[in-house]
Design an enzyme around this catalytic site. Structure first.
Site, short mmCIF file in Angstrom:
data_model
loop_
_atom_site.label_atom_id
_atom_site.label_comp_id
_atom_site.label_asym_id
_atom_site.label_seq_id
_atom_site.Cartn_x
_atom_site.Cartn_y
_atom_site.Cartn_z
N LYS A 262 -56.21 186.08 -26.34
CA LYS A 262 -56.29 186.76 -27.72
C LYS A 262 -55.03 186.06 -28.30
O LYS A 262 -55.22 185.73 -29.75
CB LYS A 262 -55.94 188.13 -27.69
CG LYS A 262 -57.14 189.19 -27.41
CD LYS A 262 -56.68 190.50 -27.06
CE LYS A 262 -57.89 191.33 -26.47
NZ LYS A 262 -57.41 192.43 -25.59
N GLN B 159 -54.40 197.39 -24.55
CA GLN B 159 -54.97 196.61 -23.58
C GLN B 159 -55.41 197.79 -22.25
O GLN B 159 -54.57 198.32 -21.65
CB GLN B 159 -54.42 195.54 -22.82
CG GLN B 159 -55.16 194.54 -21.85
CD GLN B 159 -56.26 194.14 -22.48
OE1 GLN B 159 -56.35 193.32 -23.69
NE2 GLN B 159 -57.55 194.29 -22.08
N ASP C 191 -59.56 197.95 -32.68
CA ASP C 191 -60.44 198.18 -31.59
C ASP C 191 -61.69 198.99 -31.98
O ASP C 191 -62.60 198.99 -31.47
CB ASP C 191 -59.83 198.63 -30.34
CG ASP C 191 -59.52 197.69 -29.28
OD1 ASP C 191 -60.15 196.54 -29.30
OD2 ASP C 191 -58.64 197.93 -28.29
#
Ligand code: NAP
Length: 292
Positions: free
Chosen positions: A55, A99, A122
């Site tokens: 990322k 995460q 997300d």
């Protein structure tokens, strides 16, 4: 009779989307805004570390900003919630990503739901999932969004098609269903969702015009389970032991060789859907910066 199967690589789709994103990034830059993502990483899970590194790399390539907040495995809920609450107020970060998975002593739902819906790049916050179900999405979860982009790029239409989704997770199967069932151009499908309690799985997968497989079971689907001309999106990323130096290879949920010549197209693993997920994360972060 066998026919040629088109391989749906992710890279050209990524390049296509990145071109689109560059225009937005440049226009934000003229206003002095650099899209920023805060990543919260807890513990030492090797797969999570690889995802986070990838990322960071992608954001750098796009001239966007990302910062990882690393915590030890013993981090407390209070520590994480305090950080998220301060990031919710920050003008530097337009997106916040926790995460997953988190260590088992932490309440994953409580922590992820603390992220402001305006920064939930997300797309997992209940408010954003609700908007998606209503057909007015704000942030669409990255993997399903990437799959829609892949279908669009390769001119695979969804309207009137029977799409079978294998898997009902909150991050892939359910939001994929919520997208394809909408009255959208890349929607309007008849959708069937399968899971471990589904009976006669192959009877259902054989009906699919488009089959999206996200089970996490290597080679669950094979050539005997699909009809000729089906488009297959293989979402699975599984590490299977082998004799290589690494000691494993990555494989999908579909027995790739057995569907060649039957399927009209298939996304490979690796180099299929995987690279799209991070690109859609960047897309959502840029969207968050624009909304701001
Ligand atoms: P998950 O949370 O483990 O969900 C798997 C789903 O598949 C569940 O709904 C499960 O049913 C169903 N399933 C498992 N075995 C089955 C079987 N034998 N028959 C029918 N259904 C079965 O997994 P996930 O997070 O959605 O991820 C799925 C795969 O995609 C994994 O390999 C993951 O690594 C990969 N992935 C890739 C990306 C990417 O960027 N390309 C992103 C996310 C995930 P139940 O609900 O009944 O248990």
């Amino acid at each position: 009779m066998q026919s040629e199967t088109t391989i749906l690589y992710g890279k050209p789709v990524v390049q296509h989307i990145r071109e689109r994103l560059k225009t937005d990034i440049q226009s934000l830059a003229t206003k002095g805004i650099i899209p920023g993502l805060a990543v919260i990483l807890v513990g030492e899970d090797p797969a999570s570390r690889v995802y986070v590194r990838n990322k960071e790399k992608a954001f750098k390539e796009l001239s966007c900003y990302s910062k990882t907040f690393q915590f030890s495995t013993t981090a407390t809920e209070t520590e994480l919630i305090n950080l998220i609450q301060s990031l919710n107020q920050s003008t530097e970060f337009h997106g916040i990503l926790v995460q997953l998975p988190l260590p088992s002593h932490l309440n994953e739902k409580l922590i992820t739901n603390t992220v402001s819906p305006d920064k939930d790049v997300d797309g997992f916050h209940p408010m954003n999932l609700g908007l998606l179900l209503q057909g007015i999405p704000r942030f669409v979860p990255c993997t399903p969004n990437g799959i829609i982009e892949m279908l669009k790029f390769y001119n695979i239409t969804t309207e009137g098609k029977h799409v079978v989704i294998l898997g009902r997770s909150n991050i892939v199967g359910k939001p994929m269903f919520a997208l394809l069932v909408q009255k959208f151009k890349m929607g309007n499908s008849t959708v069937t969702v399968c899971h471990t309690k589904t009976q006669s799985l192959e009877k259902i997968t054989k009906q699919a015009d488009i089959l999206i497989v996200a089970s996490g079971v290597p080679h669950l689907v094979n050539g005997n389970m699909v009809k000729a001309g089906v488009h297959i999106i293989d979402v699975g990323i599984n590490q299977v032991k082998d004799d290589s130096v690494k000691g494993y290879k990555l494989t999908g949920d579909v027995d790739y060789d057995s569907v060649l010549g039957i399927a009209k197209s298939i996304s490979p693993v690796p180099r299929g859907v995987g690279p799209l997920t991070i690109t859609m994360l960047a897309s959502n972060t840029i969207q968050a910066a624009k909304n701001n």
